[in-house]
Design a protein around this motif. Structure first.
Motif, PDB file in Angstrom:
ATOM      1  N   TYR A 120       0.869  -1.177   0.000  1.00  0.00           N
ATOM      2  CA  TYR A 120       0.000   0.000   0.000  1.00  0.00           C
ATOM      3  C   TYR A 120       0.905   1.226   0.000  1.00  0.00           C
ATOM      4  N   LEU A 148      -2.175   4.632  -3.338  1.00  0.00           N
ATOM      5  CA  LEU A 148      -3.291   5.352  -2.718  1.00  0.00           C
ATOM      6  C   LEU A 148      -3.081   6.853  -2.844  1.00  0.00           C
ATOM      7  N   ASP A 168      -7.085   8.421   5.374  1.00  0.00           N
ATOM      8  CA  ASP A 168      -8.393   7.773   5.281  1.00  0.00           C
ATOM      9  C   ASP A 168      -8.389   6.629   4.261  1.00  0.00           C
ATOM     10  N   ARG A 169      -7.687   6.855   3.114  1.00  0.00           N
ATOM     11  CA  ARG A 169      -7.628   5.792   2.107  1.00  0.00           C
ATOM     12  C   ARG A 169      -6.848   4.580   2.618  1.00  0.00           C
ATOM     13  N   ARG A 171      -6.495   3.629   5.826  1.00  0.00           N
ATOM     14  CA  ARG A 171      -7.303   2.940   6.843  1.00  0.00           C
ATOM     15  C   ARG A 171      -8.364   2.065   6.185  1.00  0.00           C
ATOM     16  N   ALA A 172      -8.944   2.566   5.088  1.00  0.00           N
ATOM     17  CA  ALA A 172      -9.978   1.798   4.398  1.00  0.00           C
ATOM     18  C   ALA A 172      -9.387   0.604   3.649  1.00  0.00           C
ATOM     19  N   ALA A 173      -8.131   0.730   3.219  1.00  0.00           N
ATOM     20  CA  ALA A 173      -7.512  -0.318   2.409  1.00  0.00           C
ATOM     21  C   ALA A 173      -6.915  -1.449   3.235  1.00  0.00           C
ATOM     22  N   PRO A 176      -8.689  -5.607   7.950  1.00  0.00           N
ATOM     23  CA  PRO A 176      -9.147  -5.387   9.331  1.00  0.00           C
ATOM     24  C   PRO A 176      -8.374  -6.254  10.323  1.00  0.00           C
TER      25      PRO A 176
END
Length: 255
Positions: A120, A148, A168-169, A171-173, A176
């Motif tokens: 990432y 990203l 934010d990108r 964290r979303a990518a 989990p």
């Protein structure tokens, strides 16, 4: 006669001062010549080491297509080789890097050879992001890395404000519940602010998985040395060491 003696004395003093000044200049020229000689001797050796590292990179990654240039602002071959070797030995599943480029290709290829993992890459410059995506496509590595779009935004760290990547990108990518196994820091550019890369510590170090490794490029620069000192105090659980790279490479590892 007294007038002649006084004049002679001043003339002698003048000659002594002139001799001293001349000797000082000669010494400076001598030192400069030694520096030029040392630079002339070391520069070919340094270039040879980078060529060796680049050759090693192509051999170990079995690259069938050329990498983008590795001079100027780009990461040097020896730093890229350190990334590749660690990635293939440690087999990280989650790799994050600050700033995209040739390092994205090297890390993505390492994931491909490992048969698992994802890179990432945070990139604030849209042109660089587009270029890296095209290179990933050219090398057939789009399944192993995501660039990203992360514009630099004013963010508060401690009592100061830094322009740093919007997260934010990221964290979303990120998967989990899974920490970052490997982090490469080669951005933002130094010109954005003093200690420009410091926020990587408070922003990303808490997300590191056990046994994670952090690679900092340009570690010889004064700003990076200051940052490492700050991180040593703020994150004592990360053991710091160095790697002999052209621009300096610092390695931080969580036990």
């Amino acid at each position: 006669m007294p007038m002649f003696s006084s004049t002679s004395f001043l003339f002698i003093v003048f000659l002594l001062l002139l001799c001293g000044y001349t000797l000082h200049k000669v010494r400076l020229v001598h030192i400069l010549l030694h520096e030029v000689r040392d630079h002339a001797l070391h520069e070919p050796a340094g270039l040879y080491r980078q060529l060796e590292a680049l050759q090693g990179l192509y051999a170990e990654l079995h690259l069938g297509k050329s990498l983008p240039g590795t001079r100027g602002w780009a990461a040097s071959p020896d730093f890229l080789l350190e990334l590749a070797r660690h990635a293939q030995a440690a087999r990280p599943q989650v790799v994050v890097e600050c700033s995209s480029g040739t390092s994205t290709l090297v890390l993505a290829r390492s994931m491909q050879l490992n048969g698992g993992g994802m890179v990432y890459s945070l990139e604030h410059d849209q042109d660089y992001a587009t270029h890296t995506r095209r290179e990933l496509e050219r090398h057939g590595l789009t399944a192993w890395a995501r660039v990203l779009d992360a514009p630099l935004q004013p963010q508060q760290f401690g009592e100061e404000t830094w322009p740093w990547y919007a997260l934010d990108r990221l964290r979303a990518a990120l998967p989990p519940g899974q920490g970052i196994d490997m982090l490469a820091i080669d951005g933002p550019p130094q010109a954005t602010r003093k200690l420009a890369r410091y926020p990587a510590g408070p922003a990303l170090f808490p997300l590191l998985a056990p046994g994670a490794a952090v690679f900092l490029d340009d570690a010889r620069r004064p700003d990076e040395q200051h940052m490492l000192a700050l991180w040593r105090t703020e994150f004592p659980e990360l053991k710091q060491s160095t790697r002999p790279c052209e621009k300096g490479c610092a390695l931080l590892q969580r036990a």
